[in-house]
Write a protein that holds these residues in place. Sequence first.
Motif, PDB file in Angstrom:
ATOM      1  N   LYS A   5      36.580  41.948  40.733  1.00  0.00           N
ATOM      2  CA  LYS A   5      37.907  40.744  40.775  1.00  0.00           C
ATOM      3  C   LYS A   5      37.636  39.559  41.224  1.00  0.00           C
ATOM      4  O   LYS A   5      38.157  38.411  40.801  1.00  0.00           O
ATOM      5  CB  LYS A   5      38.795  41.542  42.113  1.00  0.00           C
ATOM      6  CG  LYS A   5      39.265  42.901  41.705  1.00  0.00           C
ATOM      7  CD  LYS A   5      40.162  43.452  42.653  1.00  0.00           C
ATOM      8  CE  LYS A   5      40.712  44.713  42.413  1.00  0.00           C
ATOM      9  NZ  LYS A   5      41.616  45.258  43.909  1.00  0.00           N
ATOM     10  N   LEU A  58      38.476  35.835  39.069  1.00  0.00           N
ATOM     11  CA  LEU A  58      38.741  34.599  39.559  1.00  0.00           C
ATOM     12  C   LEU A  58      37.972  33.552  39.194  1.00  0.00           C
ATOM     13  O   LEU A  58      38.498  32.527  38.928  1.00  0.00           O
ATOM     14  CB  LEU A  58      39.011  35.005  40.951  1.00  0.00           C
ATOM     15  CG  LEU A  58      39.431  33.706  41.912  1.00  0.00           C
ATOM     16  CD1 LEU A  58      40.882  33.179  41.226  1.00  0.00           C
ATOM     17  CD2 LEU A  58      39.597  33.766  43.209  1.00  0.00           C
ATOM     18  N   SER A  82      38.490  32.567  35.523  1.00  0.00           N
ATOM     19  CA  SER A  82      39.720  32.023  35.271  1.00  0.00           C
ATOM     20  C   SER A  82      39.790  30.687  35.684  1.00  0.00           C
ATOM     21  O   SER A  82      40.330  29.684  34.904  1.00  0.00           O
ATOM     22  CB  SER A  82      40.625  32.947  35.822  1.00  0.00           C
ATOM     23  OG  SER A  82      40.770  32.854  37.432  1.00  0.00           O
ATOM     24  N   THR A  83      38.912  30.142  36.881  1.00  0.00           N
ATOM     25  CA  THR A  83      39.054  28.810  37.362  1.00  0.00           C
ATOM     26  C   THR A  83      38.216  28.271  36.337  1.00  0.00           C
ATOM     27  O   THR A  83      38.601  26.983  35.912  1.00  0.00           O
ATOM     28  CB  THR A  83      38.390  28.816  38.591  1.00  0.00           C
ATOM     29  OG1 THR A  83      37.165  29.476  38.686  1.00  0.00           O
ATOM     30  CG2 THR A  83      39.481  29.091  39.546  1.00  0.00           C
ATOM     31  N   HIS A  99      43.185  30.109  52.132  1.00  0.00           N
ATOM     32  CA  HIS A  99      42.791  31.319  51.783  1.00  0.00           C
ATOM     33  C   HIS A  99      41.951  32.348  52.587  1.00  0.00           C
ATOM     34  O   HIS A  99      42.377  33.180  53.080  1.00  0.00           O
ATOM     35  CB  HIS A  99      42.444  31.466  50.168  1.00  0.00           C
ATOM     36  CG  HIS A  99      41.921  32.653  49.644  1.00  0.00           C
ATOM     37  ND1 HIS A  99      42.785  33.579  49.110  1.00  0.00           N
ATOM     38  CD2 HIS A  99      40.589  33.526  49.428  1.00  0.00           C
ATOM     39  CE1 HIS A  99      42.162  34.811  48.701  1.00  0.00           C
ATOM     40  NE2 HIS A  99      40.993  34.440  48.977  1.00  0.00           N
ATOM     41  N   LEU A 153      47.266  33.808  47.090  1.00  0.00           N
ATOM     42  CA  LEU A 153      46.750  34.503  45.673  1.00  0.00           C
ATOM     43  C   LEU A 153      47.839  34.173  44.459  1.00  0.00           C
ATOM     44  O   LEU A 153      47.210  34.125  43.514  1.00  0.00           O
ATOM     45  CB  LEU A 153      47.104  35.900  46.140  1.00  0.00           C
ATOM     46  CG  LEU A 153      46.126  36.600  47.365  1.00  0.00           C
ATOM     47  CD1 LEU A 153      46.542  38.368  47.561  1.00  0.00           C
ATOM     48  CD2 LEU A 153      44.737  36.541  46.822  1.00  0.00           C
ATOM     49  N   PRO A 169      46.830  30.431  40.868  1.00  0.00           N
ATOM     50  CA  PRO A 169      47.177  30.724  39.343  1.00  0.00           C
ATOM     51  C   PRO A 169      48.370  29.732  39.070  1.00  0.00           C
ATOM     52  O   PRO A 169      48.358  29.400  37.982  1.00  0.00           O
ATOM     53  CB  PRO A 169      47.144  32.038  39.271  1.00  0.00           C
ATOM     54  CG  PRO A 169      46.574  32.508  40.395  1.00  0.00           C
ATOM     55  CD  PRO A 169      46.757  31.678  41.522  1.00  0.00           C
TER      56      PRO A 169
END
Length: 427
Positions: free
Chosen positions: A149, A153, A156-157, A310, A401, A405
């Motif tokens: 997971k 992330l 994706s960044t 976060h 979270l 995004p």
Amino acid sequence: CVGGCIWYLESRAIQESPRKCMHLFRNVSKQWITFQHFNFLRRMYVTQLNRSLNQQVKPKPEPVASPFLEKTSSGQAKLEIYEMKPLPSPSLSLSRKPEEKELMEPESASIIEGSIDVGKETKGEKQWKEMKLHVADLPGILARLSKIKLTALVVSTTAAGFALAPGPFDWHCFLLTSVGTGLASCAANSINQFFEVPFDSNMNRTKNRPLVRGQISPLLAVSFAICCAVPGVALLTWGVNPLTGALGVFNIFLYTCCYTPLKRVSIANTWVGAVVGAIPPVMGWTAATGSLDAGAFLLGGILYSWQFPHFNALSWGLREDYSRGGYCMMSVTHPALCRRVALRHCLALVALSASAPVLDVTTWTFPVIALPINLYISYLGFRFYADADRPSSRRLFFCSLWHLPLLLLLMLTCKRPQRPDGAPCQL
């Protein structure tokens, strides 16, 4: 008479002198440091030195198995009472036939053997058994070893940084960047778990990791990390460009050799970990442009500031776990600083979003439409700073979270259009 007294005293002194010397020697020897003292001190020093490094889980001592206890198939122990025949009286024993004696002896022997087998079975079922690795379970174990997971992330960044970079979108380069970054992240996470096995076993959040439970051997975990790191860095270096490959190597080194050991030394590990999380979008930008521009540092700054609300909110609810594992976190040692830093970087996200159009990364629409979500996370950061309880930290964590995004998606929708020559259009 005088001579006799003198002779008596001299003979008495001669007889007592060996005893007094022996008594004196024993008193002095008690104060000396003998070999046993040195051996005891050395053993105590080694035990205290290795207590934090070699933590072994020992099974509980097994109780003596009773011949009347048997573990049933349903998992409940039932008391089985064997039929005991009354002992014969002396008169009857004399009149018993030899054949009856022979029949009685095997019966009693079978009862004793049965009770011993029951005791062995109960003890064998309770003892620790070695976990065997099945091929069908290997993909899931490797996925948890690489923190799939977190790796998703990171990828994706990186993809967001590649998409926000100026210039045409190259699918081939994009796929190589995503795969190389994902492999590098898997390698870093695997090495991190390899180093932290003794400490993860003390935390409820990490006690079920594959290496802690023994589902995979340390050698296999290190081999998996090497098999991910080498092709990942190779793809980023020769498939994309050397600058992106150098950033990938630096990020693996920073995560495994700086952040991981620093977690047990100083609260500065949080700032180092934030740098680790800020590098992937920079890698995506450099993969598309081949250079470090102002937009790359802007994306890195957004990821850097986002990680403080976060992680600080997450660590606030895990203070007991971190203290039990021996990790030096802000939420454990500096709780007031933990809340202040989270609030500061929530407000920093507002300023960084406002600077995006100034650096020609997005249009001026982006800071306007991103203002509500930035103000909302800032409000939750203020509530976390003021209340300092688990509900406020949980709300801030869950907001982070979906905040990142959504923020990156808004940046993509408001990306500044490019002219045919590659320069951004002035609106």
